[in-house]
Design an enzyme around this catalytic site. Structure first.
Site, PDB file in Angstrom:
ATOM      1  N   TYR A  78      -2.920  -0.772   7.579  1.00 10.48           N
ATOM      2  CA  TYR A  78      -4.082  -1.632   7.833  1.00 10.48           C
ATOM      3  C   TYR A  78      -4.388  -1.693   9.336  1.00 10.48           C
ATOM      4  O   TYR A  78      -3.542  -1.365  10.166  1.00 10.48           O
ATOM      5  CB  TYR A  78      -3.790  -3.056   7.367  1.00 10.48           C
ATOM      6  CG  TYR A  78      -3.828  -3.243   5.874  1.00 10.48           C
ATOM      7  CD1 TYR A  78      -5.028  -3.149   5.177  1.00 10.48           C
ATOM      8  CD2 TYR A  78      -2.672  -3.537   5.170  1.00 10.48           C
ATOM      9  CE1 TYR A  78      -5.065  -3.346   3.815  1.00 10.48           C
ATOM     10  CE2 TYR A  78      -2.702  -3.733   3.806  1.00 10.48           C
ATOM     11  CZ  TYR A  78      -3.905  -3.639   3.130  1.00 10.48           C
ATOM     12  OH  TYR A  78      -3.941  -3.833   1.784  1.00 10.48           O
ATOM     13  N   ASP A  98      -3.739  -0.549  -7.737  1.00 10.47           N
ATOM     14  CA  ASP A  98      -4.372  -1.119  -6.548  1.00 10.47           C
ATOM     15  C   ASP A  98      -5.818  -1.583  -6.789  1.00 10.47           C
ATOM     16  O   ASP A  98      -6.765  -0.812  -6.670  1.00 10.47           O
ATOM     17  CB  ASP A  98      -4.309  -0.056  -5.446  1.00 10.47           C
ATOM     18  CG  ASP A  98      -4.782  -0.590  -4.107  1.00 10.47           C
ATOM     19  OD1 ASP A  98      -5.224  -1.751  -4.046  1.00 10.47           O
ATOM     20  OD2 ASP A  98      -4.723   0.161  -3.126  1.00 10.47           O
ATOM     21  N   SER A 157      -8.377  -1.163  -3.785  1.00 11.37           N
ATOM     22  CA  SER A 157      -9.020   0.151  -3.663  1.00 11.37           C
ATOM     23  C   SER A 157     -10.098   0.316  -4.724  1.00 11.37           C
ATOM     24  O   SER A 157     -11.186   0.820  -4.443  1.00 11.37           O
ATOM     25  CB  SER A 157      -7.988   1.269  -3.820  1.00 11.37           C
ATOM     26  OG  SER A 157      -7.129   1.283  -2.722  1.00 11.37           O
ATOM     27  N   GLN A 166      -0.251   2.686  -5.930  1.00 14.94           N
ATOM     28  CA  GLN A 166      -1.660   3.072  -5.896  1.00 14.94           C
ATOM     29  C   GLN A 166      -2.383   2.899  -7.240  1.00 14.94           C
ATOM     30  O   GLN A 166      -3.538   2.479  -7.276  1.00 14.94           O
ATOM     31  CB  GLN A 166      -1.785   4.519  -5.448  1.00 14.94           C
ATOM     32  CG  GLN A 166      -2.782   4.698  -4.349  1.00 14.94           C
ATOM     33  CD  GLN A 166      -2.581   6.000  -3.592  1.00 14.94           C
ATOM     34  OE1 GLN A 166      -1.659   6.761  -3.866  1.00 14.94           O
ATOM     35  NE2 GLN A 166      -3.445   6.252  -2.645  1.00 14.94           N
ATOM     36  N   ARG A 208       0.869  -1.189   0.000  1.00 18.88           N
ATOM     37  CA  ARG A 208       0.000   0.000   0.000  1.00 18.88           C
ATOM     38  C   ARG A 208       0.905   1.238   0.000  1.00 18.88           C
ATOM     39  O   ARG A 208       0.991   1.954   0.984  1.00 18.88           O
ATOM     40  CB  ARG A 208      -0.918  -0.054   1.197  1.00 18.88           C
ATOM     41  CG  ARG A 208      -2.404  -0.218   0.923  1.00 18.88           C
ATOM     42  CD  ARG A 208      -2.834  -1.421   0.236  1.00 18.88           C
ATOM     43  NE  ARG A 208      -4.132  -1.266  -0.427  1.00 18.88           N
ATOM     44  CZ  ARG A 208      -5.312  -1.279   0.177  1.00 18.88           C
ATOM     45  NH1 ARG A 208      -5.392  -1.421   1.457  1.00 18.88           N
ATOM     46  NH2 ARG A 208      -6.425  -1.157  -0.525  1.00 18.88           N
TER      47      ARG A 208
END
Ligand code: NAD
Length: 376
Positions: A227, A129, A132, A126, A121
């Site tokens: 997380y 990802d 997400s 990103q 992460r």
């Protein structure tokens, strides 16, 4: 490199690569894009659209035998996996931290497998990802599902026939899905409260105009990479009391809380559902990892004491066109790192390549997966 795209199983309407991405992959330097006929149909992409973007439409056996890299969101069926040869690569979202059964056949077959849910992460990761992307879709759709099942309106109505109060929505877990659920519920005019164990989530919840339910004493760990971690028994008890109080006043509860590689935390106990109003709705996005609600049945909608409980972790499949477009963009961005000129460069020094590679030449590569398997 020849890149092949398989049709998803009948339970999933998405496709891993959309036509526009097929063209971008060819532009990147991939020599051929081969796609199983009808793969994009349920997501709104026709075979002709792929052909127009330079892809070749073919059958499953051809994709499996000719591709250097096979892309499918869900794990390959055993019949598909049996057609692969050692050294072939596969790419998808296999969730190996919770679906351990996917790992051994890949090790035995000496398949090089990349699972995009294993991305670190980080800011650089990103753009690839998928967690997400799919959480965004699920959080949005969960609220629409709840609104259509709810016995009342979401917004406040002031009419000649009287005033109707807005619905009260409680969101458990304010990560990517939870924040999207807050935004969607607010757009529909509901009064929204949310709860999370990460302190960073509070500011994000408030910035979306929702109220944050504070429960003191949550534990966080910098080593968890952003997380959540498992909480103490004492905290869980305090949290259960807070959730009980707020859920019994809510019309809708959207459950999104997850802990990577573990069973989802139980936040909505049976006794709390007993205290909820009849006609209210729970949508549990954590259903596939055990559910945040004690009564949830994965893949089912049930009534419990007059409350409708929907256990559905597959909502991205119900918005297949845009969910596929997002997944596909994530695949393209990952390919720019894995194969910058169209040929795979297995640079395991790169944290993205290493982190997502679950198996290669009969060995587990991802450090996170290795650690988890060693501790199991
Ligand atoms: P997730 O799906 O693992 O969990 C959803 C939410 O549930 C999280 O916010 C988590 O804190 C919460 N949760 C877990 N246990 C809980 C409990 N007992 N009670 C209440 N809430 C609980 O998380 P996610 O949505 O994938 O995001 C996790 C974090 O990663 C967030 O900080 C997010 O901003 C960050 N993130 C970073 C990147 C990146 O930099 N590439 C991308 C996406 C998300």
């Amino acid at each position: 490199m020849i890149l092949g795209i398989l049709k998803e199983d009948s339970s999933d309407n998405r496709v891993a690569v959309i036509p526009e991405t097929a063209a971008a992959l060819l532009k990147l330097g991939v020599s051929e894009v081969r796609i199983e006929a009808g793969a994009g149909e349920r997501a709104g992409y026709r075979d002709a659209d792929y052909v127009a973007q330079g892809a070749q439409v073919t059958n499953e056996a051809d994709v499996l035998s000719k591709s250097d890299l096979v892309v499918k969101i869900n794990p390959l069926t055993s019949s598909q996996a049996n057609q692969l040869k050692a050294g072939q690569m596969i790419l998808g979202q296999y969730n190996p931290l919770t679906n351990r059964e996917v790992i051994n056949p890949l090790l035995d077959g000496k398949i090089t497998a990349f699972s995009l849910d294993m991305l670190p992460r980080t800011t650089r990761a990103q753009a690839s990802d998928v967690l997400s992307s799919m959480a965004t879709v699920a959080g949005y759709k969960a609220v629409l599902v709840a609104a259509s099942e709810f016995v009342g309106f979401f917004p406040m109505f002031m009419t000649a026939a009287g005033t109707i109060k807005p619905a009260k929505v409680l969101i458990l877990g304010a990560g990517v899905a939870g924040l999207q659920a807050i935004a969607t519920a607010k757009r529909l005019g509901a009064v929204v409260e949310a709860f999370d164990v990460r302190t960073a989530a509070k500011e994000e919840v408030l910035s979306l105009g929702a109220k944050f339910v504070d429960v003191e004493g949550a534990q966080e760990s910098a080593a968890a990479g952003g997380y959540a971690i498992e909480q103490s028994e004492e905290f869980k008890q305090r949290q259960a009391e807070a959730v009980h109080k707020h859920a019994s006043m809510a019309d809708i509860v959207i459950c999104t809380a997850q802990i990577p590689g573990r069973r989802a935390p139980v936040l909505l106990r049976k006794t709390t559902v007993d205290a909820m109003k009849p006609g209210s709705v729970v949508v549990d996005l954590a259903a596939s990892t055990g559910g945040n609600c004690e009564v949830t049945e994965n893949g089912k909608s049930i009534y419990y004491n007059g409350v409708k409980i929907i256990g559905d972790s597959s909502l991205p499949s119900s918005v297949p066109r845009d969910a596929s477009a997002m997944f596909s963009k994530n695949v393209l961005n990952f390919m720019k790192i894995l194969a910058p000129k169209g040929e795979a460069v297995l640079n395991f020094e790169d944290d993205i390549v290493q982190g997502t590679c679950i198996t290669h030449q009969g060995e587990v590569i991802s450090p996170r997966l290795k650690t988890l398997m060693a501790s199991a």
